[in-house]
Design an enzyme around this catalytic site. Structure first.
Site, PDB file in Angstrom:
ATOM      1  N   ASN A  96      41.804   7.799  24.547  1.00 53.45           N
ATOM      2  CA  ASN A  96      40.999   6.937  23.692  1.00 53.45           C
ATOM      3  C   ASN A  96      40.710   7.643  22.359  1.00 53.45           C
ATOM      4  O   ASN A  96      41.145   8.765  22.131  1.00 53.45           O
ATOM      5  CB  ASN A  96      39.703   6.561  24.422  1.00 53.45           C
ATOM      6  CG  ASN A  96      39.205   5.176  24.046  1.00 53.45           C
ATOM      7  OD1 ASN A  96      39.254   4.786  22.886  1.00 53.45           O
ATOM      8  ND2 ASN A  96      38.735   4.431  25.036  1.00 53.45           N
ATOM      9  N   HIS A 126      38.811  32.907  22.446  1.00 49.51           N
ATOM     10  CA  HIS A 126      38.660  34.125  21.651  1.00 49.51           C
ATOM     11  C   HIS A 126      37.975  35.187  22.508  1.00 49.51           C
ATOM     12  O   HIS A 126      37.259  34.864  23.461  1.00 49.51           O
ATOM     13  CB  HIS A 126      37.805  33.855  20.406  1.00 49.51           C
ATOM     14  CG  HIS A 126      38.377  32.827  19.492  1.00 49.51           C
ATOM     15  ND1 HIS A 126      39.258  33.129  18.487  1.00 49.51           N
ATOM     16  CD2 HIS A 126      38.199  31.485  19.446  1.00 49.51           C
ATOM     17  CE1 HIS A 126      39.599  32.028  17.846  1.00 49.51           C
ATOM     18  NE2 HIS A 126      38.965  31.009  18.407  1.00 49.51           N
ATOM     19  N   THR A 176      34.586  24.606  33.318  1.00 47.86           N
ATOM     20  CA  THR A 176      34.927  26.015  33.093  1.00 47.86           C
ATOM     21  C   THR A 176      35.668  26.642  34.270  1.00 47.86           C
ATOM     22  O   THR A 176      36.052  27.801  34.198  1.00 47.86           O
ATOM     23  CB  THR A 176      33.646  26.833  32.833  1.00 47.86           C
ATOM     24  OG1 THR A 176      32.796  26.728  33.984  1.00 47.86           O
ATOM     25  CG2 THR A 176      32.921  26.336  31.600  1.00 47.86           C
ATOM     26  N   LYS A 177      35.850  25.880  35.369  1.00 51.28           N
ATOM     27  CA  LYS A 177      36.526  26.439  36.544  1.00 51.28           C
ATOM     28  C   LYS A 177      37.342  25.345  37.225  1.00 51.28           C
ATOM     29  O   LYS A 177      37.255  24.163  36.872  1.00 51.28           O
ATOM     30  CB  LYS A 177      35.512  27.035  37.518  1.00 51.28           C
ATOM     31  CG  LYS A 177      34.554  26.012  38.114  1.00 51.28           C
ATOM     32  CD  LYS A 177      33.563  26.665  39.080  1.00 51.28           C
ATOM     33  CE  LYS A 177      32.670  25.612  39.743  1.00 51.28           C
ATOM     34  NZ  LYS A 177      31.726  26.225  40.701  1.00 51.28           N
TER      35      LYS A 177
END
Length: 199
Positions: A96, A126, A176-177
């Site tokens: 979308n 980073h 994040t996992k």
């Protein structure tokens, strides 16, 4: 694993890794490398062309998207991608408005996947160490998204994540996992909210 042709173009004759190969291998690399800059510029130019076309120019939009991703997919404007060449989407993919995919490493998205508005899928990251960041060091991690996944509005999929089949990602989640098949996840950071039964 890279193809023979890709290996030739990303490794120097001396056997030293190119910045592109370092990037794809998840090592520290220089994103300002001329080869990488040229490839990103190509993707940005294609996205710019796509994003300024009328939604009624269906055939032209499909042609432009084929040039970017190697196949015809259903994507709304605006759409942004880093390279396009490292993004693999299966059949019935839909993105979308306002989706951004930073494919500086391999991003594989299964069939029948839906991205709501402003989803961000990023293989880029980073170092935490500020000295390394100031030095311009960057690295990447691949992302894999299974079949039949629905990612809600403003959700972010972070580097290195694998999502199983049939996962639903709640709006605004930061993933994040890894998560297994058949779960609804949400929150910051995302956690399992419930399992999806056959009902």
């Amino acid at each position: 694993m890279t193809s023979t042709n890709e290996t030739i173009t990303t490794t120097t004759i001396t056997g030293k890794k190119s910045e592109k190969q370092k990037m794809l291998d998840g090592e520290f690399y220089n994103a300002l490398d001329p080869v990488l800059l040229k490839e990103r510029q190509r993707a940005k130019e294609i996205c710019f062309l796509f994003n300024k076309t009328s939604p009624l120019q269906t055939k032209l939009r499909q042609k432009i998207m084929h040039q970017l991703l190697g196949k015809e997919v259903c994507v709304e404007s605006p759409f942004h991608v880093d390279y396009g060449s490292h993004l693999e989407v299966d059949d019935n993919f839909y993105a979308n408005h306002g989706c951004t995919i930073l494919d500086c490493n391999k991003i594989k998205i299964g069939k029948n996947c839906l991205l709501a508005p402003h989803v961000c899928i990023s293989a880029a990251t980073h170092p935490i160490d500020p000295t390394l960041r100031a030095d311009g060091k960057e690295y990447t991690a691949p992302i894999t998204i299974g079949d039949n996944v629905w990612i809600g509005a403003n959700a972010t999929i972070c580097p290195g994540v694998t999502l199983g089949d049939n996962v639903v990602v709640g709006a605004g989640a930061v993933v994040t996992k890894d998560f297994p098949n058949n779960v609804v996840i949400g929150g910051v950071p995302a956690k399992i909210l419930r399992k999806i039964s056959e009902k």
